[in-house]
Design an enzyme around this catalytic site. Structure first.
Site, short mmCIF file in Angstrom:
data_model
loop_
_atom_site.label_atom_id
_atom_site.label_comp_id
_atom_site.label_asym_id
_atom_site.label_seq_id
_atom_site.Cartn_x
_atom_site.Cartn_y
_atom_site.Cartn_z
N HIS A 1 40.95 34.47 44.41
CA HIS A 1 40.17 33.91 45.51
C HIS A 1 40.03 32.39 45.48
O HIS A 1 39.90 31.76 46.53
CB HIS A 1 38.76 34.52 45.51
CG HIS A 1 38.74 35.96 45.89
ND1 HIS A 1 37.61 36.75 45.84
CD2 HIS A 1 39.74 36.79 46.33
CE1 HIS A 1 37.89 37.98 46.24
NE2 HIS A 1 39.19 38.03 46.52
N CYS B 1 36.00 25.30 24.18
CA CYS B 1 35.01 24.59 23.37
C CYS B 1 33.98 25.63 22.92
O CYS B 1 34.22 26.83 23.05
CB CYS B 1 34.37 23.43 24.12
SG CYS B 1 33.43 23.87 25.59
#
Length: 240
Positions: free
Chosen positions: A184, A151
């Site tokens: 992670h 966006c």
């Protein structure tokens, strides 16, 4: 229940991983963080659940992903195979990102990636949560390995996508963030701001996102922390 759904249930039970975090393209070692001994225990449980008898060892050697295990079981189960088409990427945008999306789709195709473009097709004004949901649902169902949402700033898409159960959307501006979000946090949707990130930087972010595997951590710390996110989702607005 389909073979895929039942296999995911068994994997969730054996490894104590939420079912919504398991998809057909997940690799047992790299993505689910399990050892070869763990896989042996899984096979014993699968043989019991599906009443298969002992699976051939030579066939088991080729089982690296959840989808591989499903493909091995289905013919032995004696039921029609459910075809699960998994795209590399599901992508969508709002009106601010539609041209940016078109450029990135063309680039992804040039990189030999299968892309599911979930719209929009023109620059007419749309509501970004609708397109965040489209990508989020496809990724959560395991129909695409990863998602990309665009966006103007990337903020709205990331907020909306993270409301969908099983989605971990990361808004990034550079490839280091993109890689770390995978390594992670096991992020499965990448969010980009078309008005803030140039095409070359966006491509670098996408490349890092698509090529960096999740690392459970040598002591399982990253998997434990991602599991805590799933627990927060499950808890919802109930009291702890």
């Amino acid at each position: 229940m389909s073979t895929l759904a039942r296999v995911i249930e068994v994997i969730s039970e054996v490894f104590e991983i939420p079912a919504k975090e398991i998809g057909p393209s997940d690799r047992f070692a790299e993505d689910l963080g399990v050892t070869s001994l763990d896989v042996v225990n899984l096979v014993w449980r699968v043989e019991e659940v599906f009443g298969l008898g002992e699976l051939p060892e030579d066939a088991l050697e080729s089982v690296k992903t959840v989808g591989d295990l499903v493909a091995l079981i289905e013919p032995l189960r004696g039921e029609p195979s459910e075809v699960v088409e998994v795209d590399d990427v599901a992508i969508a945008a709002d009106h601010a990102g539609v041209d940016f999306k078109a450029e990135l789709c063309a680039w992804l195709h040039s990189q030999q990636k299968s892309v599911r473009d979930l719209g929009p097709s023109d620059g007419a004004s749309v509501d970004y949560p609708d397109f965040a949901e489209r990508v989020g649902r496809v990724v959560a169902r395991g129909e695409a390995t990863l998602g990309i949402l665009i966006c103007g700033s990337g903020v709205g898409m990331s907020i909306a996508a993270n409301k969908i159960d099983g989605i971990r959307a990361a808004l990034v501006t550079n490839p280091v963030q993109a890689a770390l979000s995978r390594k992670h946090n096991n992020a499965n949707v990448l969010c980009l701001g078309a008005r803030l990130t140039g095409p070359d930087m966006a491509k670098a972010c996408i490349e890092a996102f698509l090529t960096t595997p999740f690392d459970p951590g040598d002591d399982g710390r990253h998997r434990r922390r991602v599991a805590r996110i799933s627990e927060l989702e499950a808890r919802g607005d109930t009291d702890s």
